[in-house]
Write a protein that holds these residues in place. Structure first.
Motif, PDB file in Angstrom:
ATOM      1  N   ARG A 248       0.816  -1.221   0.000  1.00 58.15           N
ATOM      2  CA  ARG A 248       0.000   0.000   0.000  1.00 58.15           C
ATOM      3  C   ARG A 248       0.849   1.270   0.000  1.00 58.15           C
ATOM      4  O   ARG A 248       0.417   2.323  -0.471  1.00 58.15           O
ATOM      5  CB  ARG A 248      -0.898  -0.017   1.236  1.00 58.15           C
ATOM      6  N   LEU A 249       2.067   1.155   0.524  1.00 56.77           N
ATOM      7  CA  LEU A 249       2.945   2.329   0.622  1.00 56.77           C
ATOM      8  C   LEU A 249       3.876   2.474  -0.586  1.00 56.77           C
ATOM      9  O   LEU A 249       4.699   3.385  -0.609  1.00 56.77           O
ATOM     10  CB  LEU A 249       3.790   2.253   1.903  1.00 56.77           C
ATOM     11  N   GLN A 250       3.761   1.591  -1.563  1.00 56.86           N
ATOM     12  CA  GLN A 250       4.644   1.674  -2.730  1.00 56.86           C
ATOM     13  C   GLN A 250       4.027   2.580  -3.798  1.00 56.86           C
ATOM     14  O   GLN A 250       3.762   2.180  -4.922  1.00 56.86           O
ATOM     15  CB  GLN A 250       4.938   0.272  -3.247  1.00 56.86           C
ATOM     16  N   THR A 251       3.824   3.832  -3.389  1.00 54.66           N
ATOM     17  CA  THR A 251       3.279   4.878  -4.259  1.00 54.66           C
ATOM     18  C   THR A 251       4.331   5.970  -4.388  1.00 54.66           C
ATOM     19  O   THR A 251       5.301   5.995  -3.604  1.00 54.66           O
ATOM     20  CB  THR A 251       1.983   5.454  -3.660  1.00 54.66           C
ATOM     21  N   PRO A 252       4.189   6.888  -5.351  1.00 52.20           N
ATOM     22  CA  PRO A 252       5.212   7.928  -5.532  1.00 52.20           C
ATOM     23  C   PRO A 252       5.563   8.681  -4.256  1.00 52.20           C
ATOM     24  O   PRO A 252       6.742   8.908  -3.961  1.00 52.20           O
ATOM     25  CB  PRO A 252       4.566   8.846  -6.573  1.00 52.20           C
ATOM     26  N   MET A 253       4.558   9.075  -3.479  1.00 56.38           N
ATOM     27  CA  MET A 253       4.805   9.841  -2.255  1.00 56.38           C
ATOM     28  C   MET A 253       5.756   9.108  -1.322  1.00 56.38           C
ATOM     29  O   MET A 253       6.706   9.684  -0.775  1.00 56.38           O
ATOM     30  CB  MET A 253       3.483  10.118  -1.550  1.00 56.38           C
ATOM     31  N   TYR A 254       5.523   7.805  -1.133  1.00 59.69           N
ATOM     32  CA  TYR A 254       6.329   7.032  -0.191  1.00 59.69           C
ATOM     33  C   TYR A 254       7.640   6.557  -0.807  1.00 59.69           C
ATOM     34  O   TYR A 254       8.608   6.304  -0.084  1.00 59.69           O
ATOM     35  CB  TYR A 254       5.502   5.871   0.351  1.00 59.69           C
ATOM     36  N   ILE A 255       7.694   6.443  -2.121  1.00 57.40           N
ATOM     37  CA  ILE A 255       8.975   6.159  -2.778  1.00 57.40           C
ATOM     38  C   ILE A 255       9.940   7.320  -2.540  1.00 57.40           C
ATOM     39  O   ILE A 255      11.118   7.132  -2.210  1.00 57.40           O
ATOM     40  CB  ILE A 255       8.773   5.906  -4.281  1.00 57.40           C
ATOM     41  N   PHE A 256       9.435   8.554  -2.687  1.00 57.44           N
ATOM     42  CA  PHE A 256      10.262   9.733  -2.415  1.00 57.44           C
ATOM     43  C   PHE A 256      10.637   9.794  -0.937  1.00 57.44           C
ATOM     44  O   PHE A 256      11.776  10.129  -0.589  1.00 57.44           O
ATOM     45  CB  PHE A 256       9.524  11.008  -2.824  1.00 57.44           C
TER      46      PHE A 256
END
Length: 314
Positions: free
Chosen positions: A54-62
């Motif tokens: 669930r956290l593997q989105t652009p926001m959390y990648i950055f």
């Protein structure tokens, strides 16, 4: 004086934060605690992002890359400082000093670029929510992160090469806990005009350019939030951005105060204390700032703890 590429010193002496013997043990314990919290907190953020789909989105990648940059940023200076507290010599080799300068500048610049990228992510998420998945694709995220790394290394290489051309004569004592630009320039016996010029031109452009981009992004976010008819929508928009703005204010406030002033007016004592803020304190606080105000991170952390607990006592 001859400005050829040579130096008459083989090492430098890092005098540290304090020369008072009675303060050495409290300082060691304090910085060891902050370094441990920094590494463990940021490492936990990275593990969460990798482990929870669930956290593997652009926001959390950055955010994961920012956490990695924070670990590397602090690891460039604090371990050597802790070693030197109880060392009778407190020395660092000439090449070791340049390497420390390079990586310090590199990871500071990387944090600078990543904060700008994260502001862009928030701008797209709030101002163009329906187009967010189409704009910030995985490919674009990878390209943006790679660009941050490349620009950071180029920026660090420029200032380290300029530092390498300076000549150091009799005085090799640095009144600081690591090889920072201004303290090194202060003890050089050759002209530092080119170094100062590049800090105040290229350095200012790198920092102020990213900061201007962040301010512009948040101006658009604020405008979009104020157009929202519901008070809940406005609160959610500002709440989402508050943690990032807190980090931005601390990082850029201290960084600007230390470097963007004439070398003649630079105070080693004041600069040293402010440097502690953005090299040690801010990276330590980042995991708490981003997690305590983020429901997704807190939920992911509880889920991971339940998974670990279940696997241990199955």
């Amino acid at each position: 004086m001859d400005n050829t590429n040579w130096t008459s010193v083989s090492h430098f002496v890092l005098l540290g934060i304090s020369t008072h013997q009675e303060e050495q043990v409290p300082l060691f314990l304090l910085f060891l605690f902050m370094y441990t919290v920094n590494v463990s907190g940021n490492f936990a953020i990275i593990i969460l992002i990798i482990s929870i789909p669930r956290l593997q989105t652009p926001m959390y990648i950055f955010l994961g890359n920012l956490a990695l940059a924070d670990i590397c940023f602090t690891s460039t200076t604090v371990p050597k400082m802790l070693q030197n507290i109880f060392s009778p010599t407190k020395t660092i080799s000439y090449m070791g000093c340049l390497a420390q300068t390079y990586f310090f500048i590199c990871f500071a610049a990387m944090e600078n670029f990543l904060l700008a990228v994260m502001a862009y992510d928030r701008y797209i998420a709030i101002c163009h929510p329906f187009r967010y998945p189409m704009i910030l694709t995985r490919m674009l995220c990878s390209q943006m992160v790679a660009t941050c790394h490349i620009l950071s290394h180029l920026h660090a290489l420029l200032h380290t090469l300029l530092m390498g051309r300076l000549i150091f004569c009799a005085d090799n004592r640095i009144p600081h806990f690591f090889c920072d630009l201004y303290p090194l320039m202060k003890i050089s016996c050759s002209s530092t005009q080119l170094n100062t010029l590049m800090i105040h031109t290229e350095g200012v452009m790198v920092i102020s350019g990213a900061l201007a981009f962040i301010i512009a992004s948040y101006a658009c976010i604020s405008w979009a939030a104020l157009q929202s008819p519901s008070a809940k929508g406005k609160w959610r928009a500002f709440s989402t951005c508050s943690s990032h703005l807190t980090v931005v204010a601390i990082f850029y406030g201290t960084l600007s105060w230390v470097y963007f002033r004439p070398l003649a007016s630079y105070s080693v004592a004041t600069g040293r204390n402010l440097t502690v803020m953005y090299t040690v304190v801010t990276p330590m606080l980042n995991p708490f700032i981003y997690s305590l105000r983020n429901g997704d991170v807190k939920g992911a952390f509880r889920k991971l703890m339940r998974r670990i607990w279940t696997s241990l006592f199955r």
